[in-house]
Structures are given as C-alpha cells and as structure tokens.
Design an enzyme around this catalytic site. Structure first.
Site: not given
Lengths: 353, 353
Positions: B53-54, B194
């Site tokens: 996600s990062h 999510e």
C-alpha cells in the site's frame, strides 16, 4: 462519621473522614506517616471520582502489602536527574504515591522549561489509578502520559500463555478548562478484577476476553483465571501492551511483568515495578497561539460529544467528583472489613485478588 | 528492467530500478528533484518490505497531488528549534519525506544528548508508512514514536459521524539487534483502502468495522464508505484516536483530520497536516547497564515468539526485506499505469482512493 451498619447499606463519609480512615488504618498496620498520608490522598481522590476499584477498597491490598513485609514502610523516595529533562525517582521499594508526589512537580517544571521531559519511577509498588498520577501535570497545562506494568496474566495476541501485564496507559490533554480530557485503560481486554466479579456473579465472559488453561477461547471466568486474559483490540492492543512492557521495564531499568511475577510474594497487593511519565508543554510547541490551539481541541471534544452515544473518557469521573463534595457513599460491609483490619480481626486478611 | 507485460503478471525490478522509476515519474510530473528523490527512497523502502500500500502503488497518489497543485513542488523544509529538545520542521506544504529527512537526524542527536526530544513536522502532505519514518531513529538506538492524522472517515466509539482520521501510531524499540521491534497501525478498525478492496471483491466487512450512512452497523463496504469507519478496540481505540488528533494537531499547531478535510481538494493524494515524533535514548535512563536492559527486552520478544501463533509486528517486513535484495515483484498492470502517467495517458488519472 456515621457508624457502619450491617449488610451492604451505604454509609456517607466526608472526604476528610475518608482520608483520615485510610491514613489511620495504614498507620495502624505499621506504615510510615509520609506513605500513609500520600496513599490516603490517592485513595480519597479515586473514591471521590467513584473509581471504586482504586478507592477505599484498595486499602485492603495496601494493608496486606504492609503486613506481608513486601513494601518498605518508611522508605523516602529520592529524586535525581540524569539530564535536565530525564528525572528519576528511586522509590526504594515503597508504595508509588509518595514517589509520584516527589517526582511530578519536577516533571512539570522540566516540561514547562524545555517543552518535553520524562520521569522514571523505580522500584515501587504501584496500586493507584494512572489518571490520578498524571492529573496534576495535566492541570498544570501539560499533555502527559504514564505507563506501568501490571499483574502478569495476559497472553500476547495469538498466544495462550501469560507473558504480559494488564499494562495500563493513561494520557491527558489540558482541556477543556476545568474538565480535562484524560483516559486510563488496561491494554488487556478486561482487568483481572472484572473477570473475578463475573466469576462471583456466575456470569459468562464476553467473547475475546480470555483463553482457558488448554489455550482454547473461553467464556468461563474460572477457566480464564487459570488460563490467560487477552489484549484488547487483537494484535494492535497486543503491540501496545508490549510497548508498555518495554518502556516501563527495560527502558528505565525496571522489571517486566514476568520478572515482577517471579519476585512476587503472593499477597493481595501490587507487583514490584517501575512507571514512566512523559509530559509535553503545548506552549513550547510552535505555531499559532496557545489559546487558538486549545480552542481547536475544545471544538473537537464538542463535536465528539454532540454525537449521541459518544462519551469522553473522564466525564463520568468529573460528575462523580462534583457529587462527592458533599461526601462519598461507602458500602457498610467494606467499612466493616476495614475496621476489622485495625482491630486485628482475621476477616480483613482474606485474599482479595 | 524487464518490460512490463500485459495482464497481471509480475515483473522483477531491482531496487535501483524501482527508485529510478519512482523518481523519474515524479520528475516528469513536475516535482522538484529533492522531493522526487526523497519520495523515491520512501517508496523503495516500503516496496522492499512488501508493504504494497505504501510502495510503488503510492506513486499514483503522489503524482495526482503534484498535478492537482496541492503539494508545493519545490518547497524546501526549514528546521528550527524552540528549545534544545523541541524541534520543528516547516514542510511548507510539500510532501513529508523530505521534511522528515530534514528533521530526524536532529531529533536523534537531541535525544542522544538529552535523553528525550520531540520533532513536529508542520504543514506537510504525509503519504508514507510511519514505521519507515521512525526506523532511522530506532536503528540509531532510540525508542521512538510518531503520530499523524489521516483521512477524516472515522466516527468516535458510540457515534456514527466521521470526525477522526485513520490516525496511525508507530512505535519502535532498538532491539533485537538488526531486526528491531516496530509497529505501525491505524487506530481505525481497518484502513479505508481495505474497505475499498472488500467492495471491489464483493466481500462483506467483518462486524465492527463500520456504520452505514443511517448510523446502523453495517458489513456492506459501500454503505461503510458513505457512512463511517469505527475505531479498533471500542472506546479504548477511540480514545487513542482522539489522542492522535490532539498531539499531531493542536499540540503542534497543525490541523485536525476534520480541519484537513475542509481544505482538501479531493485528489487521490494525502490530506494536509502535521506529524509528531518523540524519541528517547535508553542509554540516558538510569539503572542497570544498557546491554542488560536490551537483553531483558530481547528475552521478552523471544518468549512472545516461542508461543505458537504469536508474531512480532515487523517480522514479516524483515523477511520481505531479505528477499528483496534480489529485486521486487511488481504487477505489470501497476507498471503500465505508472508508465501511462509519464506518457500523459489519462488512464493514470483515475481516482484511486
């Protein structure tokens, strides 16, 4: 003071009477006057806020730990500085309240001078409410935390064996004025005392509080007490509990919960260990005026409270505190137990944990 | 670098290739070189740890915020000190990674000199992983925290209206050597991303993640996205989320999540806000030798890991990091999206939040 009745009627005591009762009971058990006064102040504040677990009831455990020889009766805490912003109080195996009183004014001064400071309390028996430990710093205008270990009865998330304490965290913010935001909670799903209350009441536990001695999830309080409690909030709460072990233990050179258990004498009092305080002065942080920033925080609190169903952490305690100016209500059965302590009656010596 | 394939095959990039791709894409979008390099370092570290996600995925949002004019392209952060232990970096409405790189070395030095220090990053667009923000301080031997606000989509416990951000907390401890304990989690039950993944997959949410726009609990991802996410761990997580709002917002003179939402331009990038770091040097705290205390902490980690089912927070990342020395696997579809950004293809400009 009204005479304690029979059964579980409520007896009204003034705050002065409550303080005197706590102090005199501790003195009669053999505790030095400085500790007896500091604990009496701690108990009176908790009782006034209707924080019953840390109010007059707590006296039973304190007296046990005086009698068992666990806590040093006369030890006077010693304040030292490692740097201008790292303060240490050696509690010398005495109870925590006197050590906290010795350290917190210096913490406040250091935070107000430098913007941030830490205070480590070493080698103490901590049995007081964390919100009360930080309240003086918060009332002095600081944001403040404190952390301490607890009884080793909590398994890490995913595990089944006690390794962690109930490891509470308290945080406070210096607003709204007169009723500051302060929270204080165990990082376990529940305090051990709550599980015991369920057992006595014959009630099942909520799901997720505990595992039994076989490691399987349980809602049976007895199985939970011989197994392990679980952290709140799954792996996140578990990580926070480990954090508390680290910063209230190895960081400051004090015991982890498990190390404390290994030296525990099994009386009804608290474990040996340390406590870490951190305080920050919002006035020493940069931008905007302090009053503007306190207003921003107040607006956040107001918006939270405007939602039906939302309650800020300390609200219930402040309402109780206002009521308690006229006195507090103590169950006569508890009063009888406490009077029995002074009279050497063995009823007072039952194990209460 | 392998040519990106079609479909969702995985393409292997070396870490140097990944860094160059991120940097060059940001440069092509118009971002100044200092920011492009700092963000490329941040993205490469996250991708190497398989923190997807990062990792490279994050580039899409960064480019959106360059193009939308939200983030200052050339702003160089300015470091100042209020006291020897209170540091400030004015990010001047630039992205956070460069501001963090400007501040963290000074934070480390102050904590090593005085035992505790704080660093406030002001007026930044924070889009990186918090664990990476504190890792340099932890690797320098410090215990460290950082806190920042997030997208305003979380209701306080008991409430139904978004007021709080996802408000992550990271904490690190300088051991075990080479693989330090670092956690980083949102104080919401789940990250907004999510919930979006569940919506795309047509899967229901777990109970307790969200309420719908009517305020009733929901397991429908779409209802959750138009209603509110909930904090993790009930009122305890909610209290922690409020704490993050206070210390990453009003304490340092920066925005709350709600204030940030009010100035948000709606691109796919991060909200404007601040970040607070606190670091402590265990070597500056009192008793026992530092090595003994680090050993005590290592023993705690070992006992936790010895329980089947227990995993320490950073373990998965360290395993990924070891694998990634040989390169990282990037979905070809993501690579195609990123190449399209540079070629001005509008496919890269879809909203991705």
């Amino acid at each position: 003071m009204n005479a304690p009745g029979t059964g579980n009627a409520l007896v009204t005591l003034s705050l002065a009477e409550l303080h005197a009762l706590a102090r005199d009971t501790l003195r009669a058990a053999g505790l030095g006057v400085a500790h007896a006064e500091a604990i009496a102040r701690s108990i009176t504040r908790a009782q006034a806020d209707e924080c019953h677990s840390h109010g007059l009831y707590r006296l039973l455990g304190y007296v046990d730990s005086v009698r068992s020889g666990k806590a040093e009766r006369e030890a006077l805490p010693v304040l030292t500085r490692t740097t201008p912003v790292i303060l240490n109080v050696d509690a010398r195996r005495g109870f925590a309240p006197l050590a906290i009183e010795a350290g917190v004014p210096a913490l406040i001064e250091a935070a107000q001078t430098y913007g941030i400071a830490a205070l480590a309390i070493h080698d103490c028996y901590h049995f007081s409410a964390l919100w009360a430990d930080i309240e003086p710093a918060v009332e002095a205008g600081l944001a403040a935390w404190c952390f301490t270990i607890g009884q080793c009865c909590v398994a890490p998330a995913g595990g089944t064996t006690p390794l962690l304490g109930t490891n509470p965290i308290a945080f406070g913010w210096p607003g709204p004025a007169g009723r500051p935001f302060i929270f204080d909670f165990a990082t376990s799903a529940a305090a051990r005392g709550e599980v015991e209350l369920k057992r006595r009441a014959g009630e099942p536990l909520p799901e997720g509080w505990a595992v039994g001695p076989d490691g399987a999830p349980t809602t049976d309080p007895a199985a939970a007490l011989s197994g392990a409690l679980l952290p709140f909030g799954g792996h996140k709460g578990s990580a926070l509990s480990l954090m508390v072990e680290l910063i209230a233990g190895p960081l400051i050179g004090d015991l982890t919960s498990r190390q404390a258990k290994a030296v525990e004498n099994g009386d009804a009092g608290p474990p040996l260990g340390g406590e870490l305080f951190i305080a920050m002065d919002p006035a020493m942080f940069g931008r905007d005026t302090l009053s503007q920033r306190l207003d921003d925080a107040d607006a956040l609190f107001a918006l939270a409270k405007a939602q039906p169903g939302v309650r800020l952490p300390a609200e219930r305690r402040y309402a109780a505190r206002a009521r308690s100016r006229e006195g507090v209500q103590i169950p006569s059965r508890l009063l009888a137990e406490i009077h029995a302590l002074t009279q050497g009656d063995t009823e007072g010596e039952r194990t209460r944990r």
